[in-house]
Design a protein around this motif. Sequence first.
Motif, PDB file in Angstrom:
ATOM      1  N   MET A  69       0.842  -1.190   0.000  1.00  0.00           N
ATOM      2  CA  MET A  69       0.000   0.000   0.000  1.00  0.00           C
ATOM      3  C   MET A  69       0.882   1.247   0.000  1.00  0.00           C
ATOM      4  O   MET A  69       1.864   1.322   0.722  1.00  0.00           O
ATOM      5  CB  MET A  69      -0.903  -0.028   1.236  1.00  0.00           C
ATOM      6  CG  MET A  69      -1.798   1.165   1.391  1.00  0.00           C
ATOM      7  SD  MET A  69      -3.298   0.921   0.451  1.00  0.00           S
ATOM      8  CE  MET A  69      -4.023   2.511   0.564  1.00  0.00           C
ATOM      9  N   THR A  70       0.525   2.201  -0.798  1.00  0.00           N
ATOM     10  CA  THR A  70       1.250   3.452  -0.893  1.00  0.00           C
ATOM     11  C   THR A  70       0.965   4.317   0.318  1.00  0.00           C
ATOM     12  O   THR A  70      -0.187   4.547   0.661  1.00  0.00           O
ATOM     13  CB  THR A  70       0.821   4.205  -2.172  1.00  0.00           C
ATOM     14  OG1 THR A  70       1.053   3.357  -3.298  1.00  0.00           O
ATOM     15  CG2 THR A  70       1.575   5.493  -2.334  1.00  0.00           C
ATOM     16  N   LYS A  71       2.027   4.798   0.970  1.00  0.00           N
ATOM     17  CA  LYS A  71       1.855   5.672   2.132  1.00  0.00           C
ATOM     18  C   LYS A  71       1.776   7.109   1.645  1.00  0.00           C
ATOM     19  O   LYS A  71       2.692   7.618   1.008  1.00  0.00           O
ATOM     20  CB  LYS A  71       3.012   5.510   3.112  1.00  0.00           C
ATOM     21  CG  LYS A  71       2.865   6.385   4.346  1.00  0.00           C
ATOM     22  CD  LYS A  71       3.914   6.062   5.369  1.00  0.00           C
ATOM     23  CE  LYS A  71       3.981   6.969   6.542  1.00  0.00           C
ATOM     24  NZ  LYS A  71       2.852   7.719   6.952  1.00  0.00           N
ATOM     25  N   ILE A  72       0.669   7.766   1.948  1.00  0.00           N
ATOM     26  CA  ILE A  72       0.431   9.148   1.557  1.00  0.00           C
ATOM     27  C   ILE A  72       0.366   9.992   2.819  1.00  0.00           C
ATOM     28  O   ILE A  72      -0.288   9.606   3.797  1.00  0.00           O
ATOM     29  CB  ILE A  72      -0.889   9.289   0.767  1.00  0.00           C
ATOM     30  CG1 ILE A  72      -0.888   8.398  -0.481  1.00  0.00           C
ATOM     31  CG2 ILE A  72      -1.157  10.750   0.402  1.00  0.00           C
ATOM     32  CD1 ILE A  72       0.139   8.758  -1.526  1.00  0.00           C
ATOM     33  N   THR A  73       1.031  11.130   2.798  1.00  0.00           N
ATOM     34  CA  THR A  73       0.948  12.076   3.908  1.00  0.00           C
ATOM     35  C   THR A  73       0.347  13.376   3.384  1.00  0.00           C
ATOM     36  O   THR A  73       0.393  13.657   2.179  1.00  0.00           O
ATOM     37  CB  THR A  73       2.333  12.346   4.535  1.00  0.00           C
ATOM     38  OG1 THR A  73       3.208  12.851   3.522  1.00  0.00           O
ATOM     39  CG2 THR A  73       2.905  11.088   5.152  1.00  0.00           C
ATOM     40  N   TYR A  74      -0.210  14.150   4.290  1.00  0.00           N
ATOM     41  CA  TYR A  74      -0.918  15.371   3.910  1.00  0.00           C
ATOM     42  C   TYR A  74      -0.364  16.555   4.683  1.00  0.00           C
ATOM     43  O   TYR A  74       0.059  16.412   5.821  1.00  0.00           O
ATOM     44  CB  TYR A  74      -2.419  15.217   4.200  1.00  0.00           C
ATOM     45  CG  TYR A  74      -3.032  14.107   3.387  1.00  0.00           C
ATOM     46  CD1 TYR A  74      -3.546  14.357   2.125  1.00  0.00           C
ATOM     47  CD2 TYR A  74      -3.043  12.804   3.866  1.00  0.00           C
ATOM     48  CE1 TYR A  74      -4.071  13.325   1.360  1.00  0.00           C
ATOM     49  CE2 TYR A  74      -3.571  11.770   3.108  1.00  0.00           C
ATOM     50  CZ  TYR A  74      -4.075  12.037   1.861  1.00  0.00           C
ATOM     51  OH  TYR A  74      -4.591  11.027   1.094  1.00  0.00           O
ATOM     52  N   GLY A  75      -0.392  17.703   4.032  1.00  0.00           N
ATOM     53  CA  GLY A  75       0.079  18.910   4.695  1.00  0.00           C
ATOM     54  C   GLY A  75      -0.135  20.122   3.813  1.00  0.00           C
ATOM     55  O   GLY A  75      -0.933  20.091   2.869  1.00  0.00           O
ATOM     56  N   LYS A  76       0.608  21.171   4.105  1.00  0.00           N
ATOM     57  CA  LYS A  76       0.509  22.419   3.350  1.00  0.00           C
ATOM     58  C   LYS A  76       1.604  22.456   2.288  1.00  0.00           C
ATOM     59  O   LYS A  76       2.705  21.941   2.494  1.00  0.00           O
ATOM     60  CB  LYS A  76       0.650  23.621   4.287  1.00  0.00           C
ATOM     61  CG  LYS A  76      -0.350  23.641   5.439  1.00  0.00           C
ATOM     62  CD  LYS A  76      -1.710  24.070   4.991  1.00  0.00           C
ATOM     63  CE  LYS A  76      -2.774  23.979   6.060  1.00  0.00           C
ATOM     64  NZ  LYS A  76      -2.519  24.574   7.318  1.00  0.00           N
TER      65      LYS A  76
END
Length: 164
Positions: A1-8
């Motif tokens: 599974m692809t690890k996605i992170t979120y931010g600005k």
Amino acid sequence: MTKITYGKAKITDIDDVMHIEETSFPENEVLSRASMLERLQVIPERFFVARNEEGRVVGILVGPTSDKCYLTDDMFEKTEASRPTDRFQIIVSLAVDSEYRDLGIATSLLDLMKEAAAEESRQGISLTCVENLIPYYERYGFVSKGISDSQLAGETWYNMVLPL
């Protein structure tokens, strides 16, 4: 599974941002590099990105706030700073790199924008979309408010509003 992170987003993300913008929309609908740079500088608090494991931007969501419920064509090119009294969060671009679609990235980006807008007591989130995207936004909770006045790219656009 692809690890996605979120931010600005950061100014240094502009090349990735423009790659996603340019490959996600028809040429006559692509927002300009200058307008994206302006957004990065004027409304960084409303420029969300999704990053892959290498830190490359693979999804974007950006837009100003406004006292107007509906997006107007001038919002695509000129950005004003958010004001606490603005009633609506506007979305001018939501796009995900084609290699990363169907992973829930757009929904997660919308969740971030919804949380930020609710924290600031906005009345809703507004965007325009082409007709075939109406069902996607309705599944998220947006309500179609009919045909928009937008003339962008000569398309027929629909006003969509998510009440908060």
